[in-house]
Design a protein around this motif. Structure first.
Motif, PDB file in Angstrom:
ATOM      1  N   GLU A 234       0.819  -1.201   0.000  1.00  0.00           N
ATOM      2  CA  GLU A 234       0.000   0.000   0.000  1.00  0.00           C
ATOM      3  C   GLU A 234       0.866   1.270   0.000  1.00  0.00           C
ATOM      4  N   TRP A 235       2.086   1.190   0.561  1.00  0.00           N
ATOM      5  CA  TRP A 235       2.942   2.379   0.622  1.00  0.00           C
ATOM      6  C   TRP A 235       3.340   2.913  -0.746  1.00  0.00           C
TER       7      TRP A 235
ATOM      8  N   ARG B  41       1.085   5.743  -1.425  1.00  0.00           N
ATOM      9  CA  ARG B  41       0.863   6.695  -0.335  1.00  0.00           C
ATOM     10  C   ARG B  41       1.970   7.741  -0.337  1.00  0.00           C
ATOM     11  N   ALA B  42       1.598   8.987  -0.120  1.00  0.00           N
ATOM     12  CA  ALA B  42       2.595  10.064  -0.063  1.00  0.00           C
ATOM     13  C   ALA B  42       3.470   9.878   1.166  1.00  0.00           C
ATOM     14  N   SER B  43       4.714  10.303   1.056  1.00  0.00           N
ATOM     15  CA  SER B  43       5.627  10.184   2.202  1.00  0.00           C
ATOM     16  C   SER B  43       5.027  10.871   3.422  1.00  0.00           C
ATOM     17  N   GLY B  44       4.351  12.000   3.207  1.00  0.00           N
ATOM     18  CA  GLY B  44       3.756  12.734   4.319  1.00  0.00           C
ATOM     19  C   GLY B  44       2.335  12.282   4.668  1.00  0.00           C
ATOM     20  N   GLY B  45       1.871  11.191   4.100  1.00  0.00           N
ATOM     21  CA  GLY B  45       0.499  10.714   4.321  1.00  0.00           C
ATOM     22  C   GLY B  45      -0.411  11.108   3.171  1.00  0.00           C
ATOM     23  N   GLY B  46      -1.555  10.473   3.070  1.00  0.00           N
ATOM     24  CA  GLY B  46      -2.479  10.749   1.960  1.00  0.00           C
ATOM     25  C   GLY B  46      -2.029  10.049   0.688  1.00  0.00           C
TER      26      GLY B  46
ATOM     27  N   ALA C 176      -0.356   9.400  -2.807  1.00  0.00           N
ATOM     28  CA  ALA C 176       0.857   9.880  -3.473  1.00  0.00           C
ATOM     29  C   ALA C 176       0.505  10.588  -4.777  1.00  0.00           C
TER      30      ALA C 176
ATOM     31  N   THR D  30      -3.680   6.419  -9.041  1.00  0.00           N
ATOM     32  CA  THR D  30      -2.671   7.448  -8.793  1.00  0.00           C
ATOM     33  C   THR D  30      -1.983   7.927 -10.076  1.00  0.00           C
TER      34      THR D  30
END
Ligand code: XIL
Length: 339
Positions: free
Chosen positions: A91-92, A95-100, A102, A152
């Motif tokens: 899932e990462w 996902r944006a490094s800062g959350g939410g 990407a 994405t």
């Protein structure tokens, strides 16, 4: 017992999907029956690159390395499966490094580095790659939307009619290893609207020099599809000047949607399976001789180790392959080996 790899050598390669463990448990069959291997799971993103980051510490190459080494040691060809797929991807990745969620640029950057890492590690050892797996929809739309890649990085900013992540994946793979043969791989592309979607996608990619082959998975049953349908599909993809392979062959003894089960394989179904395998391989031999089919890979080697024991019904025994649970040849083996 005859060797399928030898029997078919004049026509095509015969392959099997393996795990690192099956190199040991199924060594005898693999060494005598096939001359091509693919990792059933070991090269999928979630297994080979489970942790964010690009250093060696983010990758788990050991299982894939062992399989690639085994293939090299025994003179077998190796297929790479698979770089970009909506399943078995952490899932990462989306996902944006800062959350939410990407950004498209972030996701494409990760994809590029991942492809670069795998293709450079296995250059010269893995000769063809399923670059994108299962990007087409089964429903009325063209593209599969239940995919982190699509959500994405699936916009079509360059207006070529293809979600950008697909074209990028092929571009990155071309750059990373110009000698590798690049495939689009999918199921259900032997018939209907999905076949034509796959054809259109392959055609566009071919015109841009980004693709070398189409993989028809071949997760079929003893009831369908008809070998004539398979023949037309192979001919259609081959007409684009692309290599065609059957990449994940198994013939379930259950029709799609059938949820019945048996303790042992009923002899009547075993006979139907033998005749279905025989009919398909007659077509495969003929098309291979005409240069339209290059390889057939089974998704496993013997019935004691098959993903169909857990799909589509979890825990239901299935018997889709040419060798039984004791690794003995089934009637289906003889109808493929004898002609
Ligand atoms: C399957 C494996 O066989 C299973 O072990 C795993 O749990 C899920 O994936 N299409 C593909 C293959 O392209 O990667 C899938 O393999 C089967 C369907």
């Amino acid at each position: 017992m005859p060797s399928l790899a030898q029997r078919y050598a004049p026509f095509l390669r015969v392959g099997a999907a393996v795990e690192r463990s099956t190199l040991v448990t199924h060594a005898d069959l693999l060494l005598t029956q096939v001359n091509s291997l693919v990792c059933e799971n070991a090269m999928k993103w979630a297994l080979i690159h489970p942790v964010p980051g690009e250093g060696e510490a983010s990758y788990r190459f050991a299982d894939a390395d062992a399989i690639v080494d085994f293939a090299a040691e025994h003179g077998m060809r190796m297929r790479g499966h698979t770089l970009v797929w909506h399943q078995q991807v952490p899932e990462w990745v989306f996902r944006a490094s800062g959350g939410g969620m990407a950004s498209k640029a972030e996701v494409l950057g990760r994809m590029q580095r991942h492809i670069q890492a795998l293709l450079s590690r296995y250059r010269g050892m893995v000769s063809c790659w399923d670059v994108v797996n299962e990007a087409l929809s089964d429903g009325p739309q063209t593209w599969r939307a239940d995919s982190g890649w699509y959500r994405t990085a699936g916009s079509d900013d360059d207006g070529d009619g293809i979600p950008d992540y697909i074209v990028r994946a092929f571009q990155y793979a071309r750059e990373a290893d110009p000698s590798a043969r690049l495939f689009y791989n999918d199921y259900g592309i032997e018939a209907g609207a999905k076949r034509e979607r796959a054809y259109a996608l392959a055609k566009t990619l071919k015109e841009r020099g980004l693709i070398d082959g189409v993989g028809i998975q071949g997760h079929w049953s003893i009831h369908a599809p008809d070998e004539g349908v398979v023949r037309s599909a192979i001919e259609r993809f081959s007409s684009l000047g692309l290599a065609v392979e059957i990449t994940e062959l198994d013939l379930s003894v259950f029709g799609w949607g059938d949820i019945s089960s048996f303790d042992t394989l009923p002899p009547a179904l075993e006979r139907v399976q033998a005749s279905r395998y025989g009919a398909l391989f007659r077509v495969f031999r003929e098309l291979a001789e005409a240069g339209k089919l290059q390889a057939v890979t089974f998704w496993g080697i013997a019935d004691d180790q098959t993903w169909l024991d857990n799909f589509p019904v979890k825990g239901r025994k299935d018997w889709p392959l040419l060798f039984d649970v004791m690794h003995r040849p089934k009637p289906a083996f003889w109808s493929v080996a004898r002609w």
